[in-house]
Design a protein around this motif. Structure first.
Motif, PDB file in Angstrom:
ATOM      1  N   VAL A   1      31.358  27.288  12.550  1.00  0.00           N
ATOM      2  CA  VAL A   1      31.375  28.559  11.882  1.00  0.00           C
ATOM      3  C   VAL A   1      30.012  29.217  12.017  1.00  0.00           C
ATOM      4  O   VAL A   1      28.980  28.560  11.935  1.00  0.00           O
ATOM      5  N   GLN A   2      30.013  30.516  12.272  1.00  0.00           N
ATOM      6  CA  GLN A   2      28.775  31.291  12.367  1.00  0.00           C
ATOM      7  C   GLN A   2      28.648  32.159  11.125  1.00  0.00           C
ATOM      8  O   GLN A   2      29.629  32.722  10.655  1.00  0.00           O
ATOM      9  N   LEU A   3      27.423  32.253  10.605  1.00  0.00           N
ATOM     10  CA  LEU A   3      27.185  32.971   9.358  1.00  0.00           C
ATOM     11  C   LEU A   3      26.174  34.090   9.585  1.00  0.00           C
ATOM     12  O   LEU A   3      25.163  33.891  10.264  1.00  0.00           O
ATOM     13  N   GLN A   4      26.432  35.242   8.983  1.00  0.00           N
ATOM     14  CA  GLN A   4      25.545  36.394   9.088  1.00  0.00           C
ATOM     15  C   GLN A   4      25.302  36.948   7.695  1.00  0.00           C
ATOM     16  O   GLN A   4      26.206  37.511   7.084  1.00  0.00           O
ATOM     17  N   ALA A   5      24.084  36.775   7.207  1.00  0.00           N
ATOM     18  CA  ALA A   5      23.722  37.270   5.884  1.00  0.00           C
ATOM     19  C   ALA A   5      23.160  38.687   5.987  1.00  0.00           C
ATOM     20  O   ALA A   5      22.491  39.028   6.969  1.00  0.00           O
ATOM     21  N   SER A   6      23.424  39.481   4.972  1.00  0.00           N
ATOM     22  CA  SER A   6      22.922  40.854   4.932  1.00  0.00           C
ATOM     23  C   SER A   6      22.789  41.303   3.486  1.00  0.00           C
ATOM     24  O   SER A   6      23.260  40.618   2.569  1.00  0.00           O
ATOM     25  N   GLY A   7      22.162  42.459   3.302  1.00  0.00           N
ATOM     26  CA  GLY A   7      22.061  43.049   1.977  1.00  0.00           C
ATOM     27  C   GLY A   7      20.697  42.956   1.318  1.00  0.00           C
ATOM     28  O   GLY A   7      20.513  43.484   0.227  1.00  0.00           O
ATOM     29  N   GLY A   8      19.767  42.276   1.956  1.00  0.00           N
ATOM     30  CA  GLY A   8      18.436  42.175   1.386  1.00  0.00           C
ATOM     31  C   GLY A   8      17.700  43.503   1.431  1.00  0.00           C
ATOM     32  O   GLY A   8      18.140  44.459   2.072  1.00  0.00           O
ATOM     33  N   GLY A   9      16.569  43.547   0.744  1.00  0.00           N
ATOM     34  CA  GLY A   9      15.780  44.766   0.730  1.00  0.00           C
ATOM     35  C   GLY A   9      14.720  44.730  -0.342  1.00  0.00           C
ATOM     36  O   GLY A   9      14.456  43.672  -0.931  1.00  0.00           O
ATOM     37  N   LEU A  10      14.134  45.880  -0.585  1.00  0.00           N
ATOM     38  CA  LEU A  10      13.092  46.025  -1.595  1.00  0.00           C
ATOM     39  C   LEU A  10      13.689  46.660  -2.844  1.00  0.00           C
ATOM     40  O   LEU A  10      14.372  47.687  -2.759  1.00  0.00           O
ATOM     41  N   VAL A  11      13.442  46.049  -3.986  1.00  0.00           N
ATOM     42  CA  VAL A  11      13.986  46.548  -5.241  1.00  0.00           C
ATOM     43  C   VAL A  11      12.940  46.352  -6.336  1.00  0.00           C
ATOM     44  O   VAL A  11      12.129  45.415  -6.265  1.00  0.00           O
ATOM     45  N   GLN A  12      12.963  47.218  -7.318  1.00  0.00           N
ATOM     46  CA  GLN A  12      12.046  47.074  -8.443  1.00  0.00           C
ATOM     47  C   GLN A  12      12.560  46.005  -9.408  1.00  0.00           C
ATOM     48  O   GLN A  12      13.770  45.745  -9.481  1.00  0.00           O
ATOM     49  N   ALA A  13      11.650  45.426 -10.137  1.00  0.00           N
ATOM     50  CA  ALA A  13      12.027  44.447 -11.156  1.00  0.00           C
ATOM     51  C   ALA A  13      13.044  45.062 -12.108  1.00  0.00           C
ATOM     52  O   ALA A  13      12.916  46.222 -12.509  1.00  0.00           O
ATOM     53  N   GLY A  14      14.042  44.292 -12.450  1.00  0.00           N
ATOM     54  CA  GLY A  14      15.125  44.760 -13.301  1.00  0.00           C
ATOM     55  C   GLY A  14      16.298  45.340 -12.533  1.00  0.00           C
ATOM     56  O   GLY A  14      17.360  45.582 -13.119  1.00  0.00           O
TER      57      GLY A  14
END
Length: 123
Positions: free
Chosen positions: A1-14
């Motif tokens: 199985v091959q896995l592709q993660a996404s959705g990361g980024g820069l966000v403020q605390a909270g």
């Protein structure tokens, strides 16, 4: 199985982010899934895991009540909903898969890993 993660980024605390991990290849519903993270200069850390069917899940104490793991087998995707983010959640987040129904918290139990997605939480 091959896995592709996404959705990361820069966000403020909270703030919130939702990570996705899309799987391709063999039957996704036969694999338990896990999320792990690794902060700069630190060892890889267990975040959460979910059984192959999705009816059992477990989260690390450090994220319990803030992060929620889920999966949609029809979409071959596992999610990590991250709320109330803190600067100490900053890390590269990895999804992982192991064949079988039950999940484990040890990274060594997972044979398949995605490439990781970076989450940065600013204070």
């Amino acid at each position: 199985v091959q896995l592709q993660a996404s959705g990361g980024g820069l966000v403020q605390a909270g703030g919130s982010l939702r990570l996705s991990c899309a799987a391709s290849g063999r039957a996704f519903s036969n694999y338990a899934m896990g999320w792990f993270r690794q902060a700069p200069g630190k060892e890889r850390e267990f975040v959460g895991s979910i059984s192959a069917s999705g009816d059992s899940k477990y989260s690390a104490d450090s994220v319990k009540g803030r992060f929620t793991i889920s999966r949609v087998n029809a979409k071959n995707t596992v999610y990590l909903q991250m709320d109330s983010l803190k600067p100490e959640d900053t890390a590269v987040y990895y999804c992982a898969a192991r064949r079988g129904s039950h999940f484990y918290t040890a990274g060594t139990e997972y044979a398949y890993w995605g490439q990781g997605t970076l989450v940065t939480v600013s204070s």
